[in-house]
Design a protein around this motif. Structure first.
Motif, PDB file in Angstrom:
ATOM      1  N   GLY A  25      24.444  66.745  41.907  1.00  0.00           N
ATOM      2  CA  GLY A  25      25.222  65.620  42.311  1.00  0.00           C
ATOM      3  C   GLY A  25      24.759  64.240  41.906  1.00  0.00           C
ATOM      4  O   GLY A  25      23.855  64.361  40.857  1.00  0.00           O
TER       5      GLY A  25
ATOM      6  N   ALA B 208      16.968  54.900  40.012  1.00  0.00           N
ATOM      7  CA  ALA B 208      15.947  55.120  40.968  1.00  0.00           C
ATOM      8  C   ALA B 208      15.799  56.309  41.268  1.00  0.00           C
ATOM      9  O   ALA B 208      16.246  57.037  42.375  1.00  0.00           O
TER      10      ALA B 208
ATOM     11  N   ASP C 266      26.208  51.336  37.102  1.00  0.00           N
ATOM     12  CA  ASP C 266      26.420  52.892  37.073  1.00  0.00           C
ATOM     13  C   ASP C 266      25.531  53.231  35.632  1.00  0.00           C
ATOM     14  O   ASP C 266      25.997  52.870  34.664  1.00  0.00           O
ATOM     15  N   ILE C 267      24.635  54.013  35.622  1.00  0.00           N
ATOM     16  CA  ILE C 267      23.781  54.635  34.553  1.00  0.00           C
ATOM     17  C   ILE C 267      24.384  54.882  33.525  1.00  0.00           C
ATOM     18  O   ILE C 267      24.313  54.588  32.105  1.00  0.00           O
TER      19      ILE C 267
ATOM     20  N   SER D 234      14.700  59.917  42.675  1.00  0.00           N
ATOM     21  CA  SER D 234      14.213  60.318  43.978  1.00  0.00           C
ATOM     22  C   SER D 234      14.954  59.537  45.204  1.00  0.00           C
ATOM     23  O   SER D 234      14.610  59.916  46.270  1.00  0.00           O
TER      24      SER D 234
ATOM     25  N   VAL E  89      23.216  61.088  40.390  1.00  0.00           N
ATOM     26  CA  VAL E  89      23.297  60.379  38.937  1.00  0.00           C
ATOM     27  C   VAL E  89      23.240  61.625  37.894  1.00  0.00           C
ATOM     28  O   VAL E  89      24.007  61.686  36.981  1.00  0.00           O
ATOM     29  N   ASP E  90      22.961  62.722  38.279  1.00  0.00           N
ATOM     30  CA  ASP E  90      22.682  64.063  37.693  1.00  0.00           C
ATOM     31  C   ASP E  90      24.141  64.262  37.242  1.00  0.00           C
ATOM     32  O   ASP E  90      24.762  64.797  35.995  1.00  0.00           O
TER      33      ASP E  90
ATOM     34  N   GLY F 140      17.896  59.148  45.850  1.00  0.00           N
ATOM     35  CA  GLY F 140      19.116  59.293  46.596  1.00  0.00           C
ATOM     36  C   GLY F 140      18.983  60.569  47.361  1.00  0.00           C
ATOM     37  O   GLY F 140      18.349  60.179  48.770  1.00  0.00           O
ATOM     38  N   VAL F 141      19.461  61.708  47.364  1.00  0.00           N
ATOM     39  CA  VAL F 141      19.484  62.876  48.034  1.00  0.00           C
ATOM     40  C   VAL F 141      17.981  63.173  48.462  1.00  0.00           C
ATOM     41  O   VAL F 141      17.707  63.987  49.342  1.00  0.00           O
ATOM     42  N   TYR F 142      17.191  62.833  47.551  1.00  0.00           N
ATOM     43  CA  TYR F 142      15.485  63.230  47.886  1.00  0.00           C
ATOM     44  C   TYR F 142      14.960  62.285  48.734  1.00  0.00           C
ATOM     45  O   TYR F 142      13.691  62.608  48.969  1.00  0.00           O
TER      46      TYR F 142
ATOM     47  N   ASN G  84      17.197  68.172  38.883  1.00  0.00           N
ATOM     48  CA  ASN G  84      16.458  69.199  39.643  1.00  0.00           C
ATOM     49  C   ASN G  84      15.777  70.147  38.829  1.00  0.00           C
ATOM     50  O   ASN G  84      16.236  70.210  37.605  1.00  0.00           O
TER      51      ASN G  84
ATOM     52  N   LEU H 281      19.366  48.701  46.821  1.00  0.00           N
ATOM     53  CA  LEU H 281      18.309  49.100  45.956  1.00  0.00           C
ATOM     54  C   LEU H 281      18.362  48.257  44.756  1.00  0.00           C
ATOM     55  O   LEU H 281      17.048  47.889  44.484  1.00  0.00           O
TER      56      LEU H 281
END
Ligand code: AR6
Length: 206
Positions: free
Chosen positions: A64, A153, A39-40, A155, A66-67, A157-159, A57, A193
């Motif tokens: 949501g 990583a 976990d970063i 993009s 990592v942000d 995730g949700v991207y 974003n 990942l």
């Protein structure tokens, strides 16, 4: 062009008190790159000029993934600092592929570099945008003398960027910065990942 804010002080005690939900697992170094499973926001290199990269974003006001984790761990000061980043157009503080820097506040690093990766299915040239996100993050790190830098990583995730392609782009952009950083870490959030990234890192740098 160094940024104008003073380097914030890191209070390691605050950090010790914070409970880390996912302990950092394996760390494997291959070439100049270290891949870590974990976990970063639990990541730190104490006492060194360092930073971590946030997959943000365009609004730069948290989100949501990592942000969200980075904002929660950094505290509300991070959101205030992001609000102060000037908009380049209405609602956009950081266009896709660009990067912005802020202090890291309660995180155990000095800086957060916020970058915006492409939404894989919506971007016309996602590979260009993703390489720009890595490249501009590294440029900003270099300009601010950051020597230890950790990436998630971006993009992936949700991207919805495919892991293998994303890892190849990340590792190839690193090669544009030879002898610039003391350590570059990729902090990967899932076994899958982590496996993909490690494989690419050993193919490309090992
Ligand atoms: N530490 C490390 N990696 C993490 C963590 C964590 N705590 N949490 C998630 N990941 P994502 P994106 C991984 O979705 O695809 C946000 O809402 C995750 O498993 O965080 O670039 C932003 O505000 C994935 O591998 O970022 C944007 O709106 C990687 O981090 C949007 O998501 C990136 O996943 C950006 O999407």
């Amino acid at each position: 062009a160094r940024t104008s804010f003073d380097q914030p002080e890191v209070h390691s005690n605050d950090w010790e008190r914070a409970a880390c939900p996912v302990s950092l697992g394996s760390a494997i170094r291959t070439g100049s790159v270290t891949c870590l499973l974990g976990d970063i926001w639990c990541h730190r290199v104490i006492g060194k000029l360092n930073g971590l990269v946030n997959a943000a974003n365009k609004q730069l006001l948290g989100g949501g993934g990592v942000d969200g984790a980075i904002h929660r761990a950094a505290g509300p000061e991070l959101l205030d600092a992001c609000r102060k980043v000037p908009e380049v157009r209405r609602g956009v503080r950081c266009p896709t592929g660009e990067a912005r820097i802020t202090p890291a506040f309660r995180l155990p690093v000095f800086y957060v570099i916020h970058t915006v990766g492409p939404i894989y299915d919506e971007d016309e040239h996602p590979e260009v945008s993703l390489s720009n996100a890595f490249r501009n993050s590294l440029k900003l790190a270099k300009e601010n003398n950051i020597q230890y830098i950790a990436f998630p990583a971006i993009s992936c995730g949700v991207y919805r960027y495919p892991f293998k392609e994303a890892s190849r782009i990340a590792i190839s952009v690193l090669k544009e910065f030879p002898d610039t950083f003391k350590e570059i870490h990729f902090v990967l959030f899932s076994d899958e990942l982590y496996g993909v990234w490690l494989q690419t890192a050993s193919e490309e740098t090992g």
